[in-house]
Write a protein that holds these residues in place. Structure first.
Motif, PDB file in Angstrom:
ATOM      1  N   VAL A 134       2.741 -42.212  39.150  1.00 52.17           N
ATOM      2  CA  VAL A 134       2.984 -43.596  38.737  1.00 52.17           C
ATOM      3  C   VAL A 134       1.921 -44.487  39.493  1.00 52.17           C
ATOM      4  O   VAL A 134       1.927 -44.547  40.539  1.00 52.17           O
ATOM      5  CB  VAL A 134       4.341 -43.982  39.437  1.00 52.17           C
ATOM      6  N   ILE A 135       1.255 -45.054  38.740  1.00 50.33           N
ATOM      7  CA  ILE A 135       0.016 -45.941  39.306  1.00 50.33           C
ATOM      8  C   ILE A 135       0.564 -47.574  39.047  1.00 50.33           C
ATOM      9  O   ILE A 135       0.645 -47.925  37.881  1.00 50.33           O
ATOM     10  CB  ILE A 135      -1.117 -45.591  38.480  1.00 50.33           C
ATOM     11  N   SER A 136       0.504 -48.246  40.112  1.00 49.61           N
ATOM     12  CA  SER A 136       0.783 -49.269  40.086  1.00 49.61           C
ATOM     13  C   SER A 136      -0.173 -50.469  40.665  1.00 49.61           C
ATOM     14  O   SER A 136      -1.049 -49.838  41.743  1.00 49.61           O
ATOM     15  CB  SER A 136       2.193 -49.640  40.662  1.00 49.61           C
ATOM     16  N   ALA A 137      -0.335 -51.782  40.595  1.00 47.60           N
ATOM     17  CA  ALA A 137      -1.075 -52.598  41.451  1.00 47.60           C
ATOM     18  C   ALA A 137      -0.645 -52.667  42.753  1.00 47.60           C
ATOM     19  O   ALA A 137      -1.462 -52.953  43.582  1.00 47.60           O
ATOM     20  CB  ALA A 137      -1.236 -53.870  40.412  1.00 47.60           C
ATOM     21  N   THR A 138       0.757 -52.719  43.135  1.00 50.25           N
ATOM     22  CA  THR A 138       1.356 -53.261  44.282  1.00 50.25           C
ATOM     23  C   THR A 138       2.367 -51.911  44.496  1.00 50.25           C
ATOM     24  O   THR A 138       2.926 -51.121  43.425  1.00 50.25           O
ATOM     25  CB  THR A 138       1.879 -54.475  44.555  1.00 50.25           C
ATOM     26  N   PRO A 139       2.833 -51.746  45.821  1.00 49.53           N
ATOM     27  CA  PRO A 139       3.697 -50.749  46.236  1.00 49.53           C
ATOM     28  C   PRO A 139       4.881 -51.131  45.379  1.00 49.53           C
ATOM     29  O   PRO A 139       5.404 -52.156  45.420  1.00 49.53           O
ATOM     30  CB  PRO A 139       3.994 -50.724  47.500  1.00 49.53           C
ATOM     31  N   LEU A 172       8.085 -38.050  41.472  1.00 51.12           N
ATOM     32  CA  LEU A 172       7.184 -38.922  41.468  1.00 51.12           C
ATOM     33  C   LEU A 172       5.984 -39.024  42.666  1.00 51.12           C
ATOM     34  O   LEU A 172       6.225 -38.809  43.656  1.00 51.12           O
ATOM     35  CB  LEU A 172       7.873 -40.633  41.688  1.00 51.12           C
ATOM     36  N   LYS A 173       4.748 -39.349  42.056  1.00 48.76           N
ATOM     37  CA  LYS A 173       3.632 -39.159  42.885  1.00 48.76           C
ATOM     38  C   LYS A 173       3.033 -40.778  42.563  1.00 48.76           C
ATOM     39  O   LYS A 173       2.719 -41.087  41.602  1.00 48.76           O
ATOM     40  CB  LYS A 173       2.709 -38.265  42.527  1.00 48.76           C
ATOM     41  N   CYS A 174       3.266 -41.646  43.882  1.00 48.66           N
ATOM     42  CA  CYS A 174       2.888 -42.924  43.676  1.00 48.66           C
ATOM     43  C   CYS A 174       1.434 -43.137  43.976  1.00 48.66           C
ATOM     44  O   CYS A 174       1.018 -42.736  45.225  1.00 48.66           O
ATOM     45  CB  CYS A 174       3.822 -43.933  44.501  1.00 48.66           C
ATOM     46  N   PHE A 198       2.430 -51.162  35.785  1.00 45.86           N
ATOM     47  CA  PHE A 198       2.340 -49.916  36.277  1.00 45.86           C
ATOM     48  C   PHE A 198       1.887 -48.998  35.001  1.00 45.86           C
ATOM     49  O   PHE A 198       2.143 -49.275  33.892  1.00 45.86           O
ATOM     50  CB  PHE A 198       3.516 -49.468  37.086  1.00 45.86           C
ATOM     51  N   ILE A 199       1.508 -47.744  35.328  1.00 43.60           N
ATOM     52  CA  ILE A 199       1.323 -46.640  34.405  1.00 43.60           C
ATOM     53  C   ILE A 199       1.973 -45.416  34.518  1.00 43.60           C
ATOM     54  O   ILE A 199       1.679 -45.261  35.866  1.00 43.60           O
ATOM     55  CB  ILE A 199      -0.330 -46.450  34.225  1.00 43.60           C
ATOM     56  N   ILE A 200       2.465 -44.570  33.903  1.00 45.82           N
ATOM     57  CA  ILE A 200       3.258 -43.378  34.093  1.00 45.82           C
ATOM     58  C   ILE A 200       2.638 -42.414  33.401  1.00 45.82           C
ATOM     59  O   ILE A 200       2.317 -42.515  32.106  1.00 45.82           O
ATOM     60  CB  ILE A 200       4.727 -43.496  33.662  1.00 45.82           C
ATOM     61  N   ARG A 201       2.143 -41.050  34.131  1.00 50.17           N
ATOM     62  CA  ARG A 201       1.565 -40.284  33.326  1.00 50.17           C
ATOM     63  C   ARG A 201       2.146 -39.030  33.820  1.00 50.17           C
ATOM     64  O   ARG A 201       2.361 -38.686  34.898  1.00 50.17           O
ATOM     65  CB  ARG A 201       0.092 -40.110  33.934  1.00 50.17           C
ATOM     66  N   SER A 202       2.553 -38.265  32.775  1.00 49.34           N
ATOM     67  CA  SER A 202       3.086 -36.722  33.155  1.00 49.34           C
ATOM     68  C   SER A 202       2.559 -35.935  31.972  1.00 49.34           C
ATOM     69  O   SER A 202       3.286 -35.889  30.820  1.00 49.34           O
ATOM     70  CB  SER A 202       4.481 -36.802  33.108  1.00 49.34           C
ATOM     71  N   GLY A 203       1.599 -34.801  32.351  1.00 47.05           N
ATOM     72  CA  GLY A 203       1.289 -34.004  31.162  1.00 47.05           C
ATOM     73  C   GLY A 203       0.653 -34.933  30.311  1.00 47.05           C
ATOM     74  O   GLY A 203      -0.380 -35.810  30.322  1.00 47.05           O
ATOM     75  N   ASP A 204       0.946 -34.911  28.569  1.00 44.35           N
ATOM     76  CA  ASP A 204       0.415 -35.581  27.752  1.00 44.35           C
ATOM     77  C   ASP A 204       1.038 -36.953  27.565  1.00 44.35           C
ATOM     78  O   ASP A 204       0.513 -37.823  26.951  1.00 44.35           O
ATOM     79  CB  ASP A 204       0.477 -34.704  26.321  1.00 44.35           C
ATOM     80  N   MET A 205       1.963 -37.063  28.103  1.00 50.48           N
ATOM     81  CA  MET A 205       2.824 -38.373  28.231  1.00 50.48           C
ATOM     82  C   MET A 205       1.980 -39.536  28.948  1.00 50.48           C
ATOM     83  O   MET A 205       2.009 -39.332  30.194  1.00 50.48           O
ATOM     84  CB  MET A 205       4.241 -38.266  28.492  1.00 50.48           C
TER      85      MET A 205
END
Length: 177
Positions: free
Chosen positions: A111-116, A139-141, A151-158
């Motif tokens: 989980v990539i976000s601009a702020t916590p 989750l790995k933030c 935010f951007i959520i990545r898991s495998g190909d998703m």
């Protein structure tokens, strides 16, 4: 990189299948972590890419690990050395961990976000992704101010991109089409 993963996959699968069959997943993961770290040492890398005989390289690994390898793990190292694949140990470890997570029905989600994000936001994201993937998630933030907001959520190909930067890129692509 993708070629290395393809070549490493049969070794990771064999190690995983053996570990599951003998109920030693944790021991094998610990061993693969150790030998992976060893293989990344600069001096060891130079030995792995040298013309040294595979038996000697395997013995070097076994000697460095000493008592931490059982006979099956030592044989695994010998087979990889014979096939000149010890340089792939970090990839084998990564794939092994993926097999373990799949067995445990756990998916790693970045989980990539601009702020916590708050705990409530993370719980909502985890619940939504668990429902979508039909498995538990871990989750790995990460913080990346370049995405501006969202935010951007990545898991495998998703990949789920609800960032402002992602939206602006999609709008730009649509306008250019």
């Amino acid at each position: 990189m993708a070629d290395f993963i393809t070549v490493a996959r049969p070794y990771a699968k064999a190690a995983f299948d053996f570990a599951v069959e003998h109920n030693r997943i944790e021991a094998w993961q610990k061993m693969l972590t150790l030998v992976s770290h060893i293989s990344q040492d600069e001096q060891i890398k130079s030995v792995l890419t040298s013309d040294m005989k595979p038996d000697s390289i395997a013995q070097l690994f076994i000697n460095v690990c000493r008592e931490q390898l059982d006979e099956y793990q030592a044989n695994f190292i010998k087979v990889m050395a014979e096939n000149k694949r010890l340089i792939l140990l970090p990839d084998v470890l990564m794939l092994f961990v993926q097999f373990v997570l799949a067995k445990q029905a756990v998916a790693d989600v970045d989980v990539i976000s601009a702020t916590p994000l708050t705990d409530a936001q993370l719980d909502k994201i985890a619940a939504g992704v668990e429902q979508r993937l039909s498995r538990k998630v871990r989750l790995k933030c990460h913080i990346d101010k370049s995405i501006m907001s969202g935010f951007i959520i990545r898991s495998g190909d998703m990949v789920i991109d609800s960032s402002i930067r992602g939206r602006l890129n999609r709008l730009s692509d649509a306008l250019q089409s």
